[in-house]
Design a protein around this motif. Structure first.
Motif, PDB file in Angstrom:
ATOM      1  N   GLY A 179       0.822  -1.206   0.000  1.00  0.00           N
ATOM      2  CA  GLY A 179       0.000   0.000   0.000  1.00  0.00           C
ATOM      3  C   GLY A 179       0.848   1.244   0.000  1.00  0.00           C
ATOM      4  N   THR A 180       0.449   2.213  -0.820  1.00  0.00           N
ATOM      5  CA  THR A 180       1.121   3.505  -0.831  1.00  0.00           C
ATOM      6  C   THR A 180       0.190   4.623  -0.390  1.00  0.00           C
ATOM      7  OG1 THR A 180       0.577   3.740  -3.178  1.00  0.00           O
ATOM      8  CG2 THR A 180       2.745   2.859  -2.634  1.00  0.00           C
ATOM      9  N   SER A 181      -1.114   4.437  -0.613  1.00  0.00           N
ATOM     10  CA  SER A 181      -2.089   5.455  -0.203  1.00  0.00           C
ATOM     11  C   SER A 181      -2.972   4.965   0.932  1.00  0.00           C
ATOM     12  CB  SER A 181      -2.979   5.842  -1.386  1.00  0.00           C
ATOM     13  OG  SER A 181      -3.800   4.754  -1.765  1.00  0.00           O
ATOM     14  N   GLY A 182      -2.927   3.657   1.202  1.00  0.00           N
ATOM     15  CA  GLY A 182      -3.810   3.075   2.207  1.00  0.00           C
ATOM     16  C   GLY A 182      -5.133   2.614   1.637  1.00  0.00           C
ATOM     17  N   ILE A 183      -5.446   3.060   0.420  1.00  0.00           N
ATOM     18  CA  ILE A 183      -6.739   2.770  -0.202  1.00  0.00           C
ATOM     19  C   ILE A 183      -6.535   1.884  -1.415  1.00  0.00           C
ATOM     20  CG2 ILE A 183      -8.741   3.774  -1.394  1.00  0.00           C
ATOM     21  CD1 ILE A 183      -8.306   6.297   0.245  1.00  0.00           C
ATOM     22  N   VAL A 184      -7.407   0.883  -1.586  1.00  0.00           N
ATOM     23  CA  VAL A 184      -7.423   0.060  -2.788  1.00  0.00           C
ATOM     24  C   VAL A 184      -8.436   0.667  -3.753  1.00  0.00           C
ATOM     25  CG1 VAL A 184      -7.903  -2.216  -3.759  1.00  0.00           C
ATOM     26  CG2 VAL A 184      -6.840  -2.024  -1.509  1.00  0.00           C
ATOM     27  N   ARG A 185      -7.973   1.162  -4.893  1.00  0.00           N
ATOM     28  CA  ARG A 185      -8.869   1.698  -5.914  1.00  0.00           C
ATOM     29  C   ARG A 185      -9.383   0.544  -6.768  1.00  0.00           C
ATOM     30  NH1 ARG A 185      -9.712   6.669  -3.844  1.00  0.00           N
ATOM     31  NH2 ARG A 185      -7.756   7.758  -3.441  1.00  0.00           N
ATOM     32  N   PRO A 186     -10.694   0.424  -6.963  1.00  0.00           N
ATOM     33  CA  PRO A 186     -11.200  -0.694  -7.743  1.00  0.00           C
ATOM     34  C   PRO A 186     -10.616  -0.740  -9.144  1.00  0.00           C
ATOM     35  CG  PRO A 186     -12.990   0.705  -6.933  1.00  0.00           C
ATOM     36  CD  PRO A 186     -11.719   1.311  -6.465  1.00  0.00           C
ATOM     37  N   PHE A 187     -10.085  -1.886  -9.516  1.00  0.00           N
ATOM     38  CA  PHE A 187      -9.523  -2.150 -10.838  1.00  0.00           C
ATOM     39  C   PHE A 187      -8.338  -1.245 -11.190  1.00  0.00           C
ATOM     40  CE2 PHE A 187     -12.501  -5.321 -11.919  1.00  0.00           C
ATOM     41  CZ  PHE A 187     -13.720  -4.936 -11.378  1.00  0.00           C
ATOM     42  N   SER A 188      -7.738  -0.612 -10.190  1.00  0.00           N
ATOM     43  CA  SER A 188      -6.537   0.171 -10.467  1.00  0.00           C
ATOM     44  C   SER A 188      -5.356  -0.756 -10.744  1.00  0.00           C
ATOM     45  CB  SER A 188      -6.199   1.061  -9.267  1.00  0.00           C
ATOM     46  OG  SER A 188      -5.790   0.283  -8.168  1.00  0.00           O
ATOM     47  N   CYS A 189      -5.411  -1.953 -10.134  1.00  0.00           N
ATOM     48  CA  CYS A 189      -4.368  -2.964 -10.314  1.00  0.00           C
ATOM     49  C   CYS A 189      -2.983  -2.413  -9.994  1.00  0.00           C
ATOM     50  CB  CYS A 189      -4.409  -3.528 -11.732  1.00  0.00           C
ATOM     51  SG  CYS A 189      -5.946  -4.380 -12.111  1.00  0.00           S
ATOM     52  N   ALA A 190      -2.930  -1.486  -9.043  1.00  0.00           N
ATOM     53  CA  ALA A 190      -1.643  -0.889  -8.681  1.00  0.00           C
ATOM     54  C   ALA A 190      -0.681  -1.934  -8.152  1.00  0.00           C
ATOM     55  CB  ALA A 190      -1.859   0.218  -7.646  1.00  0.00           C
ATOM     56  N   ALA A 191      -1.193  -2.908  -7.382  1.00  0.00           N
ATOM     57  CA  ALA A 191      -0.315  -3.947  -6.843  1.00  0.00           C
ATOM     58  C   ALA A 191       0.271  -4.799  -7.960  1.00  0.00           C
ATOM     59  CB  ALA A 191      -1.093  -4.819  -5.859  1.00  0.00           C
ATOM     60  N   TYR A 192      -0.530  -5.060  -8.985  1.00  0.00           N
ATOM     61  CA  TYR A 192      -0.048  -5.869 -10.119  1.00  0.00           C
ATOM     62  C   TYR A 192       1.075  -5.131 -10.833  1.00  0.00           C
ATOM     63  CZ  TYR A 192      -0.586  -9.356 -13.858  1.00  0.00           C
ATOM     64  OH  TYR A 192      -0.377 -10.371 -14.739  1.00  0.00           O
ATOM     65  N   ILE A 193       0.856  -3.840 -11.086  1.00  0.00           N
ATOM     66  CA  ILE A 193       1.869  -3.042 -11.770  1.00  0.00           C
ATOM     67  C   ILE A 193       3.136  -2.949 -10.920  1.00  0.00           C
ATOM     68  CG2 ILE A 193       2.418  -0.701 -12.566  1.00  0.00           C
ATOM     69  CD1 ILE A 193      -0.538  -0.508 -13.463  1.00  0.00           C
ATOM     70  N   ALA A 194       2.965  -2.794  -9.606  1.00  0.00           N
ATOM     71  CA  ALA A 194       4.131  -2.762  -8.718  1.00  0.00           C
ATOM     72  C   ALA A 194       4.908  -4.067  -8.793  1.00  0.00           C
ATOM     73  CB  ALA A 194       3.686  -2.495  -7.285  1.00  0.00           C
ATOM     74  N   SER A 195       4.191  -5.196  -8.926  1.00  0.00           N
ATOM     75  CA  SER A 195       4.867  -6.486  -9.038  1.00  0.00           C
ATOM     76  C   SER A 195       5.646  -6.602 -10.346  1.00  0.00           C
ATOM     77  CB  SER A 195       3.843  -7.624  -8.940  1.00  0.00           C
ATOM     78  OG  SER A 195       3.277  -7.681  -7.658  1.00  0.00           O
ATOM     79  N   ILE A 196       5.101  -6.026 -11.426  1.00  0.00           N
ATOM     80  CA  ILE A 196       5.827  -6.008 -12.701  1.00  0.00           C
ATOM     81  C   ILE A 196       7.133  -5.237 -12.541  1.00  0.00           C
ATOM     82  CG2 ILE A 196       5.784  -5.098 -15.064  1.00  0.00           C
ATOM     83  CD1 ILE A 196       2.755  -5.687 -15.057  1.00  0.00           C
ATOM     84  N   HIS A 197       7.046  -4.065 -11.944  1.00  0.00           N
ATOM     85  CA  HIS A 197       8.253  -3.256 -11.730  1.00  0.00           C
ATOM     86  C   HIS A 197       9.257  -4.008 -10.860  1.00  0.00           C
ATOM     87  CE1 HIS A 197       5.809   0.688 -12.471  1.00  0.00           C
ATOM     88  NE2 HIS A 197       5.981  -0.033 -13.560  1.00  0.00           N
ATOM     89  N   GLN A 198       8.773  -4.634  -9.790  1.00  0.00           N
ATOM     90  CA  GLN A 198       9.671  -5.375  -8.903  1.00  0.00           C
ATOM     91  C   GLN A 198      10.317  -6.539  -9.639  1.00  0.00           C
ATOM     92  OE1 GLN A 198       7.011  -6.364  -5.695  1.00  0.00           O
ATOM     93  NE2 GLN A 198       7.572  -4.566  -4.504  1.00  0.00           N
ATOM     94  N   GLY A 199       9.530  -7.201 -10.504  1.00  0.00           N
ATOM     95  CA  GLY A 199      10.078  -8.321 -11.258  1.00  0.00           C
ATOM     96  C   GLY A 199      11.240  -7.908 -12.138  1.00  0.00           C
ATOM     97  N   ILE A 200      11.097  -6.766 -12.809  1.00  0.00           N
ATOM     98  CA  ILE A 200      12.180  -6.251 -13.651  1.00  0.00           C
ATOM     99  C   ILE A 200      13.383  -5.884 -12.789  1.00  0.00           C
ATOM    100  CG2 ILE A 200      12.860  -4.391 -15.232  1.00  0.00           C
ATOM    101  CD1 ILE A 200       9.903  -4.331 -16.150  1.00  0.00           C
ATOM    102  N   ASP A 201      13.136  -5.215 -11.670  1.00  0.00           N
ATOM    103  CA  ASP A 201      14.233  -4.820 -10.769  1.00  0.00           C
ATOM    104  C   ASP A 201      15.010  -6.037 -10.268  1.00  0.00           C
ATOM    105  OD1 ASP A 201      13.309  -2.239 -11.073  1.00  0.00           O
ATOM    106  OD2 ASP A 201      12.313  -2.152  -9.120  1.00  0.00           O
ATOM    107  N   VAL A 202      14.266  -7.061  -9.846  1.00  0.00           N
ATOM    108  CA  VAL A 202      14.911  -8.253  -9.293  1.00  0.00           C
ATOM    109  C   VAL A 202      15.714  -8.972 -10.367  1.00  0.00           C
ATOM    110  CG1 VAL A 202      14.464 -10.548  -8.337  1.00  0.00           C
ATOM    111  CG2 VAL A 202      13.282  -8.562  -7.407  1.00  0.00           C
ATOM    112  N   ALA A 203      15.144  -9.104 -11.564  1.00  0.00           N
ATOM    113  CA  ALA A 203      15.866  -9.776 -12.652  1.00  0.00           C
ATOM    114  C   ALA A 203      17.182  -9.072 -12.947  1.00  0.00           C
ATOM    115  CB  ALA A 203      14.991  -9.829 -13.905  1.00  0.00           C
ATOM    116  N   LYS A 204      17.131  -7.753 -13.081  1.00  0.00           N
ATOM    117  CA  LYS A 204      18.352  -7.022 -13.426  1.00  0.00           C
ATOM    118  C   LYS A 204      19.371  -7.072 -12.293  1.00  0.00           C
ATOM    119  CE  LYS A 204      20.262  -2.778 -15.290  1.00  0.00           C
ATOM    120  NZ  LYS A 204      20.007  -1.472 -15.921  1.00  0.00           N
ATOM    121  N   THR A 205      18.913  -6.896 -11.069  1.00  0.00           N
ATOM    122  CA  THR A 205      19.834  -6.916  -9.932  1.00  0.00           C
ATOM    123  C   THR A 205      20.564  -8.247  -9.822  1.00  0.00           C
ATOM    124  OG1 THR A 205      18.456  -5.329  -8.732  1.00  0.00           O
ATOM    125  CG2 THR A 205      19.995  -6.640  -7.420  1.00  0.00           C
ATOM    126  N   ASN A 206      19.867  -9.316 -10.235  1.00  0.00           N
ATOM    127  CA  ASN A 206      20.468 -10.648 -10.157  1.00  0.00           C
ATOM    128  C   ASN A 206      21.174 -11.056 -11.448  1.00  0.00           C
ATOM    129  OD1 ASN A 206      19.643 -12.188  -7.467  1.00  0.00           O
ATOM    130  ND2 ASN A 206      17.973 -10.817  -8.036  1.00  0.00           N
TER     131      ASN A 206
END
Length: 365
Positions: A179-206
């Motif tokens: 959570g960054t705002s404390g609120i889940v916006r319906p269908f914002s899929c912010a967590a999904y997008i954050a996971s995509i970004h994290q996936g790229i970060d982790v791949a490159k770091t490793n």
């Protein structure tokens, strides 16, 4: 004529993040320890200043502290944690400060590349700050000079985490507290997008500088077959190709392979960053124009315009010896290259429902 009195659909309902749940339950447990208050609800302040009241399932003393729990309400967002019981256990410490522990159902970071260090509980920075701010204010109000040990738990979190990208990111043993705002916006899929970004970060770091961003399981299987890429280099982007392309401006890699169904790749070729049907649709007249550019006659163009699906259009083009799959991938490649940095080599694959490659643009390396 439209019936103006017809019932309109209800607006989608927002929810609260796991970070908000962890904050509320930590505060309630700490308040019980310091003030003896057994609450059935607790009020917290979200990062942007909004106050929200959260219902508690329990608030009780334990042998060495106190615990409180709440049911995660994600509103109308399709969130894997919706309805899960999240509870926090709090113990008092002699030394000031906050110590965070991953309890049952909360993961631990095992790979570098995330915002948290290896070995840290997967409680993200904003939830940590929310919890710390509320507990420090409570300590000030009660004159308490010690610290708090906070253990966050999610009932069934180990199983729920298998439905997320956490295992691929190296977050093992449970869910992340987000959570960054404390609120889940319906269908914002912010967590999904954050996971995509994290996936790229982790791949490159490793050290994985060739990544494959895929729309689903079939496209991931195709990339495994073509390149034998490990899980860490496979980015499950779903419909959010824009999240991949834009993040590579900040975290460039050497090579990006994009892979998805022919229909979704045709949307990318038309310049869409979100491939979901809510936000983009398949443009059959555009497919007909692209087919014309590579030799389709008038009859085939007309047939493509009248096709029921993109797959039918592709089949008709293939039967006529017109390589529509490759042409669509070529346009998708041009668009992707217009977004990512020049040093990132890009290629695009389109597949059918069985995972067979029906189009490609860009060079194999």
């Amino acid at each position: 004529m439209r019936d103006e009195t017809a019932e309109q659909p209800a607006p989608l309902r927002s929810g609260l993040t796991t970070g908000s749940c962890a904050t509320a339950t930590s505060l309630a447990a700490a308040r019980l320890l310091l003030g003896g208050v057994v609450a059935d609800a607790v009020q917290i302040v979200l990062p942007k200043g909004k106050q929200v009241q959260m219902r508690l399932e329990f608030c009780r003393l334990t042998e060495d502290g106190a615990e409180a729990g709440t049911i995660k309400d994600a509103g109308d967002d399709p969130d894997v944690t919706h309805g899960a019981l999240l509870y926090s256990r709090v113990q008092l410490m002699a030394e000031p400060g906050i110590r965070f522990i991953a309890g049952k159902g909360v993961g631990t970071v095992t790979r570098p590349g995330l915002v948290l260090g290896v070995g840290e509980p997967a409680i993200n920075p904003v939830p940590r700050k929310m919890i710390s701010d509320h507990l420090m204010l409570l300590a000030e109000e009660t004159g308490y000079r010690g610290g708090f040990e906070v253990t966050v738990n999610v009932e069934g979190g180990e199983a729920l985490a298998l439905k997320t990208m956490n295992p691929r990111l190296g977050i093992l043993g449970g869910l992340s507290i987000l959570g960054t705002s404390g609120i889940v916006r319906p269908f914002s899929c912010a967590a999904y997008i954050a996971s995509i970004h994290q996936g790229i970060d982790v791949a490159k770091t490793n050290g994985y500088l060739h990544i494959a961003a895929c729309t689903g399981n079939a496209s991931e299987d195709t990339m495994r077959r073509v390149y034998n890429l490990p899980e860490i280099a496979l980015i499950e982007m779903g419909d959010f190709v824009g999240a991949v392309l834009k993040h590579l401006r900040k975290v460039p890699v050497d090579k990006l392979s994009l892979c998805g169904g022919f229909g979704k790749i045709s949307k990318l070729a038309a310049g869409h960053m979100d491939l979901h049907s809510r936000h983009s649709s398949i443009d059959l007249p555009q497919l007909a124009e692209w087919a014309a550019a590579i030799g389709a006659d008038d009859a085939l163009q007309q047939a493509i315009r009248g096709a029921n699906t993109s797959q039918q259009a592709l089949a008709m083009a293939s039967a006529a010896g017109v390589a529509l799959g490759d042409e669509v991938c070529r346009h998708a490649l041009e668009f992707a290259r217009s977004v990512v940095p020049a040093q990132v080599q890009v290629e695009v694959f389109a597949i059918d429902r069985q995972g067979g490659i029906v189009g490609h643009a860009g060079a194999f390396v």
